[in-house]
Design a protein around this motif. Sequence first.
Motif, PDB file in Angstrom:
ATOM      1  N   GLU A 105      11.457  44.564  18.809  1.00 53.47           N
ATOM      2  CA  GLU A 105      11.835  44.907  20.184  1.00 53.47           C
ATOM      3  C   GLU A 105      12.997  45.902  20.196  1.00 53.47           C
ATOM      4  O   GLU A 105      13.010  46.860  20.985  1.00 53.47           O
ATOM      5  N   THR A 106      13.952  45.704  19.303  1.00 61.58           N
ATOM      6  CA  THR A 106      15.089  46.621  19.213  1.00 61.58           C
ATOM      7  C   THR A 106      14.633  48.001  18.751  1.00 61.58           C
ATOM      8  O   THR A 106      15.077  49.026  19.285  1.00 61.58           O
ATOM      9  N   ASN A 107      13.742  48.038  17.780  1.00 62.09           N
ATOM     10  CA  ASN A 107      13.235  49.324  17.304  1.00 62.09           C
ATOM     11  C   ASN A 107      12.442  50.055  18.377  1.00 62.09           C
ATOM     12  O   ASN A 107      12.489  51.292  18.462  1.00 62.09           O
ATOM     13  N   ARG A 108      11.716  49.310  19.213  1.00 62.68           N
ATOM     14  CA  ARG A 108      10.988  49.956  20.311  1.00 62.68           C
ATOM     15  C   ARG A 108      11.966  50.624  21.274  1.00 62.68           C
ATOM     16  O   ARG A 108      11.712  51.726  21.775  1.00 62.68           O
ATOM     17  N   ALA A 109      13.108  49.977  21.527  1.00 60.54           N
ATOM     18  CA  ALA A 109      14.131  50.580  22.390  1.00 60.54           C
ATOM     19  C   ALA A 109      14.735  51.811  21.737  1.00 60.54           C
ATOM     20  O   ALA A 109      15.019  52.815  22.410  1.00 60.54           O
ATOM     21  N   MET A 110      14.922  51.775  20.421  1.00 57.92           N
ATOM     22  CA  MET A 110      15.466  52.919  19.691  1.00 57.92           C
ATOM     23  C   MET A 110      14.491  54.098  19.751  1.00 57.92           C
ATOM     24  O   MET A 110      14.892  55.245  19.977  1.00 57.92           O
ATOM     25  N   ILE A 111      13.209  53.819  19.573  1.00 60.24           N
ATOM     26  CA  ILE A 111      12.183  54.858  19.633  1.00 60.24           C
ATOM     27  C   ILE A 111      12.151  55.495  21.022  1.00 60.24           C
ATOM     28  O   ILE A 111      12.066  56.719  21.174  1.00 60.24           O
ATOM     29  N   ALA A 112      12.256  54.664  22.055  1.00 57.41           N
ATOM     30  CA  ALA A 112      12.211  55.159  23.429  1.00 57.41           C
ATOM     31  C   ALA A 112      13.432  56.003  23.779  1.00 57.41           C
ATOM     32  O   ALA A 112      13.377  56.827  24.700  1.00 57.41           O
ATOM     33  N   SER A 113      14.534  55.829  23.034  1.00 56.41           N
ATOM     34  CA  SER A 113      15.773  56.563  23.353  1.00 56.41           C
ATOM     35  C   SER A 113      15.750  57.996  22.836  1.00 56.41           C
ATOM     36  O   SER A 113      16.620  58.785  23.181  1.00 56.41           O
ATOM     37  N   ALA A 114      14.766  58.330  21.986  1.00 62.22           N
ATOM     38  CA  ALA A 114      14.756  59.651  21.343  1.00 62.22           C
ATOM     39  C   ALA A 114      13.528  60.457  21.733  1.00 62.22           C
ATOM     40  O   ALA A 114      12.475  59.901  22.056  1.00 62.22           O
ATOM     41  N   ARG A 115      13.674  61.764  21.673  1.00 63.24           N
ATOM     42  CA  ARG A 115      12.547  62.640  21.993  1.00 63.24           C
ATOM     43  C   ARG A 115      11.529  62.683  20.872  1.00 63.24           C
ATOM     44  O   ARG A 115      10.361  62.998  21.105  1.00 63.24           O
ATOM     45  N   ARG A 116      11.968  62.382  19.661  1.00 61.91           N
ATOM     46  CA  ARG A 116      11.118  62.558  18.487  1.00 61.91           C
ATOM     47  C   ARG A 116      11.348  61.405  17.512  1.00 61.91           C
ATOM     48  O   ARG A 116      12.472  60.947  17.339  1.00 61.91           O
ATOM     49  N   MET A 117      10.278  60.962  16.850  1.00 62.82           N
ATOM     50  CA  MET A 117      10.374  59.870  15.871  1.00 62.82           C
ATOM     51  C   MET A 117       9.900  60.359  14.512  1.00 62.82           C
ATOM     52  O   MET A 117       8.795  60.872  14.360  1.00 62.82           O
ATOM     53  N   VAL A 118      10.763  60.186  13.497  1.00 62.63           N
ATOM     54  CA  VAL A 118      10.416  60.508  12.117  1.00 62.63           C
ATOM     55  C   VAL A 118      10.467  59.207  11.321  1.00 62.63           C
ATOM     56  O   VAL A 118      11.496  58.531  11.295  1.00 62.63           O
ATOM     57  N   SER A 144       6.192  61.644  15.196  1.00 57.67           N
ATOM     58  CA  SER A 144       6.091  63.101  15.121  1.00 57.67           C
ATOM     59  C   SER A 144       5.931  63.536  13.671  1.00 57.67           C
ATOM     60  O   SER A 144       5.266  64.539  13.381  1.00 57.67           O
ATOM     61  N   ALA A 145       6.552  62.785  12.757  1.00 55.65           N
ATOM     62  CA  ALA A 145       6.443  63.088  11.334  1.00 55.65           C
ATOM     63  C   ALA A 145       6.571  61.798  10.539  1.00 55.65           C
ATOM     64  O   ALA A 145       7.275  60.866  10.943  1.00 55.65           O
ATOM     65  N   LEU A 146       5.879  61.752   9.420  1.00 51.35           N
ATOM     66  CA  LEU A 146       6.004  60.653   8.472  1.00 51.35           C
ATOM     67  C   LEU A 146       6.300  61.260   7.109  1.00 51.35           C
ATOM     68  O   LEU A 146       5.538  62.093   6.612  1.00 51.35           O
TER      69      LEU A 146
END
Length: 277
Positions: free
Chosen positions: A193-206, A229-231
Amino acid sequence: MLAAQRRSEIMTLLERDRIVRVSHLVNALGVSDMTIRRDLQALHEQGALEKVHGGAVVRAEPSTAEPGFEAKSARQLAQKESIAAHAAAMVRPGSAIAVSAGTTTFAFARHLLAIPGLTVVTNSVWVADLLHGARVPSHTVLLTGGVRTPSDALVGPLAIAALRSLHLDTVFMGVHGMDANAGFSTPNLLEAETNRAMIASARRMVVLADSTKWGVVGLSSMATLSTASALVTDTGLSQAARQALADDVDELVLVEPDEASRPWEDHGSPREADDLA
């Protein structure tokens, strides 16, 4: 050879073969029977493997199993360091980023010390301590509050509330597992749940994840593969996995592990560095 490097080699062989024997490890690593048995005992106590007569086997983990930071630190050292170095090249000076908890993201954080003007938001006790201890004048480091997990992540309502008020450029995310159906997952519900909030706070996820994470499914999913966006992963990834990820992830980056790297020697790594064979 340092104990940390030796134990990483043991874990690499174990993850490949699913079983290791003391006699084989003695020959492969060029150390004594007693040294190998001591290494296996240490890894067993960390929860990284199961000792059996004459060797060790892969630890059978349920979807709720959550290895501690020290246990995960012994795994895939060369892969993590190469992934971390490549991911750091994606960070622009002066940007605002989030860094999740994990051993790969901890390796990544060491490279941030050379990038000026960063604002770094993290829920990792290790990452925050590393960046604070380095005292880079142009860095601003924000540690979320929350409840501490076995992997030393701060999670729960306090962390989520802090993250929801932020607008960041990129989140650099470590994961417990990645799977075509389950996406990116973790064994800890509050961490998901915390990581989902972190992902939502940023424009891009690596996402930073070594190839052994493919096919691993934790209890709770935190994002689909297409969210990334990138792995950044390593070349140990199978062809089938590469195809599955390429279909969903915008940018799939495969890096060669640098077997000569010794990341535990720099910047106060938590791993043992003083036990010489």
